[in-house]
Every structure is written in structure tokens, then in C-alpha cells.
Design a protein around this motif. Structure first.
Motif, PDB file in Angstrom:
ATOM      1  N   VAL A  61       0.846  -1.204   0.000  1.00 56.68           N
ATOM      2  CA  VAL A  61       0.000   0.000   0.000  1.00 56.68           C
ATOM      3  C   VAL A  61       0.880   1.253   0.000  1.00 56.68           C
ATOM      4  N   SER A  62       1.904   1.260   0.836  1.00 54.19           N
ATOM      5  CA  SER A  62       2.801   2.430   0.905  1.00 54.19           C
ATOM      6  C   SER A  62       3.487   2.686  -0.425  1.00 54.19           C
ATOM      7  N   LYS A  63       3.921   1.607  -1.087  1.00 54.31           N
ATOM      8  CA  LYS A  63       4.578   1.740  -2.393  1.00 54.31           C
ATOM      9  C   LYS A  63       3.640   2.408  -3.399  1.00 54.31           C
ATOM     10  N   TYR A  64       2.418   1.917  -3.489  1.00 55.39           N
ATOM     11  CA  TYR A  64       1.470   2.476  -4.457  1.00 55.39           C
ATOM     12  C   TYR A  64       0.982   3.862  -4.044  1.00 55.39           C
ATOM     13  N   ARG A  65       0.904   4.129  -2.750  1.00 54.11           N
ATOM     14  CA  ARG A  65       0.543   5.479  -2.288  1.00 54.11           C
ATOM     15  C   ARG A  65       1.575   6.485  -2.798  1.00 54.11           C
ATOM     16  N   LYS A  66       2.851   6.117  -2.642  1.00 44.08           N
ATOM     17  CA  LYS A  66       3.934   7.007  -3.078  1.00 44.08           C
ATOM     18  C   LYS A  66       3.922   7.188  -4.595  1.00 44.08           C
ATOM     19  N   LEU A  67       3.766   6.080  -5.329  1.00 43.11           N
ATOM     20  CA  LEU A  67       3.748   6.159  -6.796  1.00 43.11           C
ATOM     21  C   LEU A  67       2.557   6.970  -7.312  1.00 43.11           C
ATOM     22  N   ALA A  68       1.407   6.841  -6.641  1.00 48.98           N
ATOM     23  CA  ALA A  68       0.193   7.543  -7.072  1.00 48.98           C
ATOM     24  C   ALA A  68       0.114   8.956  -6.504  1.00 48.98           C
ATOM     25  N   LYS A  69       1.033   9.268  -5.590  1.00 52.89           N
ATOM     26  CA  LYS A  69       1.069  10.593  -4.953  1.00 52.89           C
ATOM     27  C   LYS A  69      -0.239  10.916  -4.223  1.00 52.89           C
ATOM     28  N   PRO A 119      -1.803  11.816  -0.863  1.00 51.79           N
ATOM     29  CA  PRO A 119      -1.306  12.332   0.426  1.00 51.79           C
ATOM     30  C   PRO A 119      -2.040  11.718   1.619  1.00 51.79           C
ATOM     31  N   TYR A 120      -1.300  11.636   2.708  1.00 54.47           N
ATOM     32  CA  TYR A 120      -1.936  11.256   3.981  1.00 54.47           C
ATOM     33  C   TYR A 120      -2.793  12.412   4.445  1.00 54.47           C
ATOM     34  N   PRO A 121      -3.870  12.235   5.108  1.00 59.42           N
ATOM     35  CA  PRO A 121      -4.405  10.994   5.682  1.00 59.42           C
ATOM     36  C   PRO A 121      -5.439  10.330   4.784  1.00 59.42           C
ATOM     37  N   ARG A 122      -5.528  10.731   3.514  1.00 54.32           N
ATOM     38  CA  ARG A 122      -6.556  10.143   2.649  1.00 54.32           C
ATOM     39  C   ARG A 122      -6.365   8.645   2.533  1.00 54.32           C
ATOM     40  N   ASN A 129      -4.872   8.349 -13.731  1.00 60.74           N
ATOM     41  CA  ASN A 129      -3.643   7.645 -13.400  1.00 60.74           C
ATOM     42  C   ASN A 129      -3.955   6.201 -12.986  1.00 60.74           C
ATOM     43  N   LYS A 130      -3.505   5.229 -13.782  1.00 63.70           N
ATOM     44  CA  LYS A 130      -3.732   3.813 -13.469  1.00 63.70           C
ATOM     45  C   LYS A 130      -3.105   3.415 -12.132  1.00 63.70           C
ATOM     46  N   VAL A 131      -2.021   4.061 -11.761  1.00 61.93           N
ATOM     47  CA  VAL A 131      -1.369   3.736 -10.491  1.00 61.93           C
ATOM     48  C   VAL A 131      -2.285   4.087  -9.317  1.00 61.93           C
ATOM     49  N   ALA A 132      -3.107   5.110  -9.482  1.00 67.63           N
ATOM     50  CA  ALA A 132      -4.068   5.457  -8.421  1.00 67.63           C
ATOM     51  C   ALA A 132      -5.103   4.346  -8.256  1.00 67.63           C
ATOM     52  N   VAL A 133      -5.464   3.706  -9.357  1.00 69.77           N
ATOM     53  CA  VAL A 133      -6.373   2.558  -9.284  1.00 69.77           C
ATOM     54  C   VAL A 133      -5.677   1.412  -8.563  1.00 69.77           C
ATOM     55  N   GLN A 134      -4.415   1.184  -8.906  1.00 69.02           N
ATOM     56  CA  GLN A 134      -3.656   0.126  -8.236  1.00 69.02           C
ATOM     57  C   GLN A 134      -3.515   0.425  -6.747  1.00 69.02           C
ATOM     58  N   TYR A 135      -3.321   1.678  -6.410  1.00 66.82           N
ATOM     59  CA  TYR A 135      -3.248   2.055  -4.994  1.00 66.82           C
ATOM     60  C   TYR A 135      -4.554   1.689  -4.281  1.00 66.82           C
ATOM     61  N   ASN A 136      -5.689   2.081  -4.855  1.00 62.42           N
ATOM     62  CA  ASN A 136      -6.976   1.760  -4.238  1.00 62.42           C
ATOM     63  C   ASN A 136      -7.163   0.250  -4.100  1.00 62.42           C
ATOM     64  N   CYS A 137      -6.740  -0.485  -5.108  1.00 68.99           N
ATOM     65  CA  CYS A 137      -6.865  -1.942  -5.059  1.00 68.99           C
ATOM     66  C   CYS A 137      -5.949  -2.536  -3.987  1.00 68.99           C
ATOM     67  N   ALA A 138      -4.726  -2.029  -3.878  1.00 65.97           N
ATOM     68  CA  ALA A 138      -3.811  -2.500  -2.828  1.00 65.97           C
ATOM     69  C   ALA A 138      -4.386  -2.180  -1.456  1.00 65.97           C
TER      70      ALA A 138
END
Length: 151
Positions: free
Chosen positions: A33-41, A43-46, A57-66
Motif C-alpha cells: 500500500v505504501s509503495k502504491y501510495r507514493k507512486l500515485a502521490k 497524500p496522507y491521511p486520505r 492515473n492507473k497507479v491510483a487505481v492500483q493504490y486503491n486496489c492494494a
């Protein structure tokens, strides 16, 4: 006061190991989750990427999925622990095997889900962990039945 002595079946060492594997699972998922949060940019606390971010951004989708894979695991983990402890009263090695299968299934579930295609969460991983969960529910129920019906 006499010391309290608890004698455990030798199968409990396997249950301890399999329960420990769930800790490694959740640490792996947290790092993911942390990896994809960083890649998708994101921000905490979202907790999740918003719809516009996912569309851009597809990485944001991957972040949500992770994130969902991790939270799905955390949602079911208390049940796994309780069910395995109950099952272990009569079948500690079997309980350990089921937790191990559940954990392996959750790893596959996480890998599939984190592709960004939520349907891939239910390929082998979702099925394997669901079968292990259902078997734990059945075996814990059987163990409780045995406890109440034994003399």
C-alpha cells in the motif's frame, strides 16, 4: 500459590507458526500500500484515491486496489484467529494448515487485486482463502459441538 501449568498438544507449534504468517502477510500488504501510495502521490491521511485521480492515473487505481486488499484482510483476520483457536482445541495441526492455506490465498489475492483489475482478486487467491475460511468455520463449529456434547 501453585504455579499454573498449561500443557499444549505438540500441534500448537504449527498453529503458532501459521498465525505468525498472518503478521508477515499484513506487513507485506502495508508495504505494498505504501509503495502504491507514493507512486500515485496520494497524500496522507486520505485512505483512497478520488475518482478523478483514478481516471487520470492507473497507479491510483492500483493504490486503491492494494488498499482494499489490505483492508479486506484486516477485516477478516480477527475471524481467522478466533476460528483457528477454537478449531485448535480439537485439531491444532488442521487449524494450522487452514491458516497457512488462508494466508497463501491472501497473498495471491493481493497480487491479483493490485494489478488494478479488481476482478483478478477472485482468481485463485480469493477462492483459496474463501475455502480455508469456510472450512475453519465448519471445523470450529464442529469443535464447539463436540465440547457441548461430550460428557
Amino acid at each position: 500459590m501453585a504455579p499454573l501449568i498449561i500443557s499444549l498438544d505438540s500441534g500448537y507449534k504449527y498453529l503458532a507458526g501459521s498465525l505468525l504468517s498472518t503478521v508477515f502477510l499484513t506487513v507485506y500488504q502495508s508495504v505494498n500500500v505504501s509503495k502504491y501510495r507514493k507512486l500515485a502521490k496520494i497524500p496522507y491521511p486520505r485512505v483512497y484515491a478520488e475518482k478523478a485521480e483514478m481516471e487520470a492515473n492507473k497507479v491510483a487505481v492500483q493504490y486503491n486496489c492494494a488498499q482494499r486488499a489490505h483492508l479486506n484482510t484486516l477485516e477478516s483476520l480477527p475471524n481467522i484467529v478466533v476460528l483457528s483457536l477454537i478449531t485448535s482445541l480439537s485439531m491444532p495441526t488442521f487449524a494450522a494448515q487452514l491458516v497457512g492455506v488462508w494466508t497463501a490465498g491472501r497473498v495471491l489475492y493481493t497480487i491479483g487485486y493490485t494489478t488494478g483489475d479488481p476482478d483478478k482478486r477472485n482468481t485463485q487467491g480469493g477462492f483459496v482463502s474463501s475455502i480455508a475460511l469456510m472450512t475453519l468455520i465448519s471445523s470450529a463449529s464442529y469443535t464447539v459441538y463436540q465440547l457441548f456434547t461430550s460428557a
